[in-house]
Design a protein around this motif. Structure first.
Motif, PDB file in Angstrom:
ATOM      1  N   GLY A  27      41.675  38.286  46.988  1.00  0.00           N
ATOM      2  CA  GLY A  27      42.468  39.440  47.402  1.00  0.00           C
ATOM      3  C   GLY A  27      42.894  40.265  46.198  1.00  0.00           C
ATOM      4  N   ALA A  28      43.305  39.581  45.113  1.00  0.00           N
ATOM      5  CA  ALA A  28      43.763  40.280  43.918  1.00  0.00           C
ATOM      6  C   ALA A  28      42.613  41.047  43.278  1.00  0.00           C
ATOM      7  N   ILE A  29      41.454  40.419  43.203  1.00  0.00           N
ATOM      8  CA  ILE A  29      40.290  41.089  42.589  1.00  0.00           C
ATOM      9  C   ILE A  29      39.904  42.308  43.405  1.00  0.00           C
ATOM     10  N   ALA A  30      39.843  42.117  44.727  1.00  0.00           N
ATOM     11  CA  ALA A  30      39.444  43.228  45.591  1.00  0.00           C
ATOM     12  C   ALA A  30      40.431  44.372  45.473  1.00  0.00           C
ATOM     13  N   GLY A  31      41.728  44.055  45.477  1.00  0.00           N
ATOM     14  CA  GLY A  31      42.734  45.102  45.444  1.00  0.00           C
ATOM     15  C   GLY A  31      42.840  45.772  44.096  1.00  0.00           C
ATOM     16  N   TYR A  32      42.605  45.017  43.031  1.00  0.00           N
ATOM     17  CA  TYR A  32      42.784  45.591  41.690  1.00  0.00           C
ATOM     18  C   TYR A  32      41.574  46.394  41.248  1.00  0.00           C
ATOM     19  N   ILE A  47      48.413  44.404  46.571  1.00  0.00           N
ATOM     20  CA  ILE A  47      48.005  44.743  45.207  1.00  0.00           C
ATOM     21  C   ILE A  47      47.655  46.228  45.118  1.00  0.00           C
ATOM     22  N   ILE A  48      46.983  46.733  46.152  1.00  0.00           N
ATOM     23  CA  ILE A  48      46.654  48.162  46.155  1.00  0.00           C
ATOM     24  C   ILE A  48      47.942  48.976  46.081  1.00  0.00           C
ATOM     25  N   LYS A  49      48.967  48.520  46.829  1.00  0.00           N
ATOM     26  CA  LYS A  49      50.244  49.239  46.830  1.00  0.00           C
ATOM     27  C   LYS A  49      50.920  49.170  45.460  1.00  0.00           C
ATOM     28  N   HIS A  50      50.888  47.942  44.871  1.00  0.00           N
ATOM     29  CA  HIS A  50      51.612  47.728  43.615  1.00  0.00           C
ATOM     30  C   HIS A  50      50.915  48.360  42.415  1.00  0.00           C
ATOM     31  N   LYS A  51      49.604  48.573  42.535  1.00  0.00           N
ATOM     32  CA  LYS A  51      48.832  48.979  41.367  1.00  0.00           C
ATOM     33  C   LYS A  51      49.308  50.306  40.791  1.00  0.00           C
ATOM     34  N   GLY A  52      49.804  51.177  41.650  1.00  0.00           N
ATOM     35  CA  GLY A  52      50.249  52.467  41.147  1.00  0.00           C
ATOM     36  C   GLY A  52      51.685  52.467  40.656  1.00  0.00           C
ATOM     37  N   ARG A  53      52.360  51.309  40.721  1.00  0.00           N
ATOM     38  CA  ARG A  53      53.779  51.294  40.340  1.00  0.00           C
ATOM     39  C   ARG A  53      53.957  51.367  38.823  1.00  0.00           C
ATOM     40  N   ASP A  54      55.163  51.722  38.443  1.00  0.00           N
ATOM     41  CA  ASP A  54      55.425  51.952  37.022  1.00  0.00           C
ATOM     42  C   ASP A  54      55.209  50.723  36.156  1.00  0.00           C
TER      43      ASP A  54
END
Lengths: 312, 320
Positions: free
Chosen positions: B130-135, B203-210
């Motif tokens: 999941g992490a690999i796919a989302g990142y 992860i997709i959501k978190h990836k754009g966070r500061d």
């Protein structure tokens, strides 16, 4: 719109391919050559070789026109799954099982949906009260009882001890007679989880702005609940219902076994105990195809209703 | 799983102590645990779960050191066949005169082992994928989504059964998969889809966070960002998910054992229910009742505790 449908159709191809790969890996690569098992103990080498020939275990796995890999795909795409252990074509067995399975699962499923949606409305109506809390607690308790216990105790008390319903399926019973008890048990067992789900859906809707508006303009609770909330709550309810339809064809594995209903679940249980990979393979593949098709239909319906979907 | 999240959201009176005490900051975990400790019912349930776990652990120890105590002596004949519950045998005996109470206690070990191993397997597969796919998105994402879409288009129970049937008694890398090994492999290998999908989305959501952008800007490696920053930030979701999924694993084990795909020569709850199928018509209800009660209490405790855990740890619910 057309572009979306075409794109969506193309997307089913990798999924079907994936399911075929999965069944190939599972039943051919991992499952392997089971001709010894089919032949039974003390079989001669000739019998084993014959079986190997018939099921194609002697063919190369890959890299040949007649390989097991190609044959696996061929048989799945033409829906010709060969013969089960008792020499009957598998596809015939499956066709025969669909009727009794649907006779059980359709009333069961719609019974669960109708009862739990109406109960959920009532519970949402009184939410926050002691009734609501105890309803949620009963739901959680009901979800914690194993399905097998529902079936066994239900069959024991209602059919065996009190004789309200027939204990087993027999060909001279009418459909309503032999389906009644298993469907009832299925409904009771499924009620907990479903009621909880629909209650959440209703309460989610009840916090929306349009509900506040409706209350603000002076409508009474009953009107808001039935006129406004129920209509909007239908969207998640219908999604859940449509996506559950392909699973109805599978029948109910455990209920059919306990009540001797000759449906697909019964067929599956038989295949498990005799380790008949071919039947399990066919069932896995067909149910996956059904799921993919219904998913496709749902998505296309959505795009008809909601134009935002096809823009993605 | 989203249903329970919303249910609790509506039930819970909004705690406003966060605004009242503007003192020292607390971490998500200590804050969550504080809130959890305040829920009496959840703590009772937690104790029940702990009892089950320690019982399973205790049986492992007892078998390891060969202690001759109740549960490990389940095979001993303690009375006549089908003796009803009495002061001697609290839960009666089965067809071989073995104590139902001891068998039930021993079944705890099988169930907990299967559910734990299945959880570990599905976390070990689902979280990294999941992490690999989302990142990374792109091709890796497409492939992983393809794999789990494929798996989720086969009905869950059918998939588990197919895996269990095929894996049973197979020799893989010189290791024979007997009894419960095949069961937890079958459950674990098929149920990582839910967690994988959840982690990918988060992860997709978190990836754009500061904080992720900051980590990127000072040159952290991708592995470091994923494992040191992203996964710890979504880890509470994994725990919540599994406290609720554990119940499903226990029930799956019961069904598999019942269908004869589980442990063959040691007692398990599913096998006890299978025995009870024939016994019930003879009026022998105690084996059935014991197994049902054992499953019921751990499921109920886990369901309630899981919901409370979700309330306490999910930061989305804290804002309200």
């Amino acid at each position: 719109m057309t572009a979306y449908i075409i794109r969506r159709l193309l997307y089913t191809i990798p999924i079907v391919f994936g399911v075929l790969m999965l069944t190939f890996v599972l039943f051919t690569l991992v499952g392997g050559d089971i001709s010894l098992e089919i032949a039974g103990k003390g079989a001669t080498q000739e019998t084993i070789d014959e079986i190997r020939e018939e099921y194609g275990f002697n063919k190369p796995l890959f890299l040949a026109w007649d390989s097991q890999f190609i044959n696996h795909f061929k048989s799945a795409l033409t829906f010709d799954f060969g013969r089960a252990r008792d020499r009957e074509p598998i596809i015939g067995k499956i066709k025969r099982g669909v009727g009794p399975s649907l006779a059980l699962t359709v009333p069961m499923f719609f019974g669960v949906v109708i009862i739990s949606v109406s109960l959920a409305l009532v519970v949402a109506f009184v939410h926050g009260s002691i009734w609501d809390i105890s309803a949620v607690f009963i739901c959680v308790a009901g979800m914690s009882i194993p399905y097998l216990s529902f079936i066994l105790f239900g069959q024991y008390f209602l059919a065996y001890k009190w004789g309200v319903f027939p204990v087993f399926f027999s060909p001279d019973l009418t459909m309503a007679q032999y389906v009644a008890l298993p469907a009832l048990i299925g409904i009771v067992a499924g009620l907990g989880g479903n009621l909880r789900f629909y209650r959440t859906v209703m309460l989610d809707e009840m916090r929306s702005d349009y509900v506040r508006t409706a209350f603000a303009k002076g409508l009474d609770t009953k009107r808001v609940l039935f006129k406004h909330v129920l209509k909007n709550a239908m969207i998640p309810i219908i999604t859940r219902v449509v996506l559950a339809i392909p699973f109805l064809f599978l029948g109910s594995l455990l209920l059919e076994r306990f009540f001797g209903i000759p449906g697909l679940g019964y067929l599956m249980i038989g295949a498990i105990s005799s380790r008949d990979y071919f039947v399990i393979n066919a069932m896995t593949y067909i149910s996956a195809i059904l799921f993919v098709v219904f998913n496709l239909i749902t998505d296309i319906c959505y795009s008809l209703v909601d134009p935002r979907v096809s823009l993605e | 799983m989203s249903d329970s999240e919303n249910i609790t959201r509506t039930q819970r009176p909004c705690p406003s102590q966060g605004a009242a005490q503007l003192g020292k900051g607390r971490s998500l975990w200590s804050d969550g645990l504080r809130r959890l400790r305040r829920r009496k019912l959840a703590m009772v349930c937690f104790v029940v779960v702990l009892i089950y776990f320690s019982l399973a652990g205790f049986i492992y120890l007892a078998e390891l050191f060969d202690w001759r105590i109740g549960p490990t002596l389940w095979a001993e004949q303690v009375g006549e066949s089908y003796a009803p519950p009495s002061s001697e045998n609290i839960l009666g005996t089965d067809i071989f005169g073995q104590s139902v109470c001891r068998k039930t206690l021993y079944g705890t070990k099988i169930s907990i082992t299967v559910a734990l191993c299945a959880s570990f397997i599905s976390i070990a597969i689902g979280v990294p994928l999941g992490a690999i796919a989302g990142y990374f998105r792109g091709v890796a994402d497409e492939i992983i989504v393809w794999i789990y879409s494929t798996l989720s288009s086969v009905p869950y129970i059918l998939l588990i059964l197919a895996f269990a049937v095929v894996l049973r008694d197979k020799t893989i890398f010189g290791y024979k998969l007997t009894g419960i090994t095949a069961v937890y492999l079958a459950i674990g290998l098929t149920s990582w889809v839910g967690i994988c999908r959840l982690i990918r989305g988060e992860i997709i959501k978190h990836k754009g966070r500061d904080y992720v952008l900051a980590a990127m800007s000072y040159g952290s490696s991708e592995r470091r960002i994923i494992f040191k920053h992203l996964i710890p930030n979504v880890f509470h979701l994994i725990i919540i998910d599994f406290s609720l999924r554990f119940v499903a694993f226990i029930h799956a084990e019961v069904i598999l054992s019942f269908l004869g795909l589980g442990e063959a020569d040691r007692p398990s709850w599913g096998a006890m229910i299978n025995d009870a199928r024939i016994e019930l018509s003879r009026g022998v209800w105690w084996q059935m009742a014991a197994a049902t009660a054992a499953i019921f209490f751990i499921s109920l405790a886990l369901n309630i505790f899981g919901d409370a855990l979700r309330d306490s740890l999910d930061p989305k619910l804290r804002i309200q």
